[in-house]
Design a protein around this motif. Structure first.
Motif, PDB file in Angstrom:
ATOM      1  N   LEU A  36      -2.187  17.764  -5.183  1.00 60.56           N
ATOM      2  CA  LEU A  36      -2.968  16.839  -4.363  1.00 60.56           C
ATOM      3  C   LEU A  36      -3.645  15.786  -5.244  1.00 60.56           C
ATOM      4  O   LEU A  36      -3.647  14.592  -4.914  1.00 60.56           O
ATOM      5  N   ALA A  37      -4.182  16.210  -6.377  1.00 60.50           N
ATOM      6  CA  ALA A  37      -4.818  15.263  -7.297  1.00 60.50           C
ATOM      7  C   ALA A  37      -3.796  14.262  -7.841  1.00 60.50           C
ATOM      8  O   ALA A  37      -4.105  13.069  -7.990  1.00 60.50           O
ATOM      9  N   MET A  38      -2.588  14.737  -8.115  1.00 60.74           N
ATOM     10  CA  MET A  38      -1.540  13.837  -8.608  1.00 60.74           C
ATOM     11  C   MET A  38      -1.150  12.820  -7.530  1.00 60.74           C
ATOM     12  O   MET A  38      -0.905  11.649  -7.834  1.00 60.74           O
ATOM     13  N   GLU A  44      -3.653   5.626  -6.191  1.00 54.93           N
ATOM     14  CA  GLU A  44      -4.484   4.652  -6.912  1.00 54.93           C
ATOM     15  C   GLU A  44      -3.628   3.752  -7.793  1.00 54.93           C
ATOM     16  O   GLU A  44      -3.865   2.537  -7.874  1.00 54.93           O
ATOM     17  N   ALA A  45      -2.627   4.342  -8.441  1.00 51.79           N
ATOM     18  CA  ALA A  45      -1.747   3.536  -9.301  1.00 51.79           C
ATOM     19  C   ALA A  45      -0.961   2.534  -8.468  1.00 51.79           C
ATOM     20  O   ALA A  45      -0.781   1.375  -8.873  1.00 51.79           O
ATOM     21  N   GLU A  46      -0.502   2.946  -7.316  1.00 55.95           N
ATOM     22  CA  GLU A  46       0.252   2.043  -6.445  1.00 55.95           C
ATOM     23  C   GLU A  46      -0.641   0.932  -5.905  1.00 55.95           C
ATOM     24  O   GLU A  46      -0.217  -0.219  -5.802  1.00 55.95           O
ATOM     25  N   ALA A  47      -1.882   1.252  -5.597  1.00 56.67           N
ATOM     26  CA  ALA A  47      -2.815   0.236  -5.117  1.00 56.67           C
ATOM     27  C   ALA A  47      -3.067  -0.803  -6.208  1.00 56.67           C
ATOM     28  O   ALA A  47      -3.113  -2.010  -5.940  1.00 56.67           O
ATOM     29  N   MET A  48      -3.193  -0.345  -7.432  1.00 57.29           N
ATOM     30  CA  MET A  48      -3.414  -1.264  -8.553  1.00 57.29           C
ATOM     31  C   MET A  48      -2.180  -2.136  -8.762  1.00 57.29           C
ATOM     32  O   MET A  48      -2.293  -3.345  -8.980  1.00 57.29           O
ATOM     33  N   TRP A  58       4.818  -5.684   0.040  1.00 59.72           N
ATOM     34  CA  TRP A  58       5.750  -5.519   1.154  1.00 59.72           C
ATOM     35  C   TRP A  58       6.020  -4.037   1.437  1.00 59.72           C
ATOM     36  O   TRP A  58       6.317  -3.673   2.577  1.00 59.72           O
ATOM     37  N   TYR A  59       5.914  -3.257   0.433  1.00 57.48           N
ATOM     38  CA  TYR A  59       6.250  -1.844   0.584  1.00 57.48           C
ATOM     39  C   TYR A  59       5.016  -0.959   0.803  1.00 57.48           C
ATOM     40  O   TYR A  59       5.132   0.246   0.960  1.00 57.48           O
ATOM     41  N   GLN A  60       3.845  -1.570   0.818  1.00 56.12           N
ATOM     42  CA  GLN A  60       2.592  -0.812   0.899  1.00 56.12           C
ATOM     43  C   GLN A  60       2.481   0.054   2.153  1.00 56.12           C
ATOM     44  O   GLN A  60       2.083   1.213   2.048  1.00 56.12           O
ATOM     45  N   ILE A  61       2.819  -0.465   3.306  1.00 49.59           N
ATOM     46  CA  ILE A  61       2.644   0.284   4.558  1.00 49.59           C
ATOM     47  C   ILE A  61       3.476   1.559   4.531  1.00 49.59           C
ATOM     48  O   ILE A  61       2.983   2.646   4.824  1.00 49.59           O
ATOM     49  N   GLY A  62       4.716   1.422   4.147  1.00 57.88           N
ATOM     50  CA  GLY A  62       5.600   2.603   4.063  1.00 57.88           C
ATOM     51  C   GLY A  62       5.114   3.594   3.019  1.00 57.88           C
ATOM     52  O   GLY A  62       5.149   4.809   3.234  1.00 57.88           O
ATOM     53  N   PHE A  63       4.675   3.055   1.899  1.00 55.29           N
ATOM     54  CA  PHE A  63       4.184   3.934   0.837  1.00 55.29           C
ATOM     55  C   PHE A  63       2.966   4.719   1.310  1.00 55.29           C
ATOM     56  O   PHE A  63       2.876   5.925   1.108  1.00 55.29           O
ATOM     57  N   TRP A  64       2.014   4.021   1.948  1.00 52.72           N
ATOM     58  CA  TRP A  64       0.785   4.687   2.386  1.00 52.72           C
ATOM     59  C   TRP A  64       1.059   5.732   3.462  1.00 52.72           C
ATOM     60  O   TRP A  64       0.448   6.804   3.463  1.00 52.72           O
ATOM     61  N   ASP A  65       1.999   5.435   4.356  1.00 51.45           N
ATOM     62  CA  ASP A  65       2.360   6.417   5.387  1.00 51.45           C
ATOM     63  C   ASP A  65       2.961   7.671   4.742  1.00 51.45           C
ATOM     64  O   ASP A  65       2.603   8.797   5.101  1.00 51.45           O
TER      65      ASP A  65
END
Length: 138
Positions: A36-38, A44-48, A58-65
């Motif tokens: 879970l921590a990973m 966080e790394a993807e947000a940065m 463009w890929y943020q919504i899919g990634f966050w889901d």
């Protein structure tokens, strides 16, 4: 070996088995918490990365889901393991209580035997004293 010692030995074995089970469950819980921590670190790394690279947005919504779903699964696993851990902890507590009961029974038997031996010794010495007083020994 007395029956009390056999019971103590069996209960000690049961406690050891339950302790090993508890250690395995704790290890699995720690691994699930690490997972879970990973996932949180990955988020966080993807947000940065998304802040630095416009195309990554463009890929943020899919990634966050996907990340939310994986985090939910990891949390469910942690919750499931926590329930299992509580059950194992309860079983271990009961096993310790049983072991303690058997040890107390064995201790009471040992004390009763010691008390009986002391009573016999006292009776023998009293009899010897009575014989001496009566003149049976010189």
């Amino acid at each position: 070996m007395s029956w009390a010692q056999s019971l103590i030995k069996l209960s000690t074995y049961e406690v050891e088995v339950l302790q090993k089970r508890m250690a395995e469950i704790t290890e699995r819980r720690m691994a699930a918490e690490m997972k879970l921590a990973m996932l949180e670190a990955e988020g966080e790394a993807e947000a940065m990365r998304a802040r630095q690279d416009a195309e990554a947005g463009w890929y943020q919504i899919g990634f966050w889901d996907g990340l939310r779903a994986r985090k939910a699964m990891a949390q469910e696993e942690i919750d499931r393991i926590a329930v299992e851990e509580q059950g194992a902890r309860d079983a271990l507590t009961l096993a310790f209580e049983e072991q303690k009961k058997y040890e107390q029974v064995a201790e009471n038997i040992r004390l009763a035997q010691r008390k009986e031996a002391a009573r016999r010794e006292t009776a023998a010495l009293d009899e010897l004293g009575l014989r001496r007083a009566a003149g049976g020994f010189r």
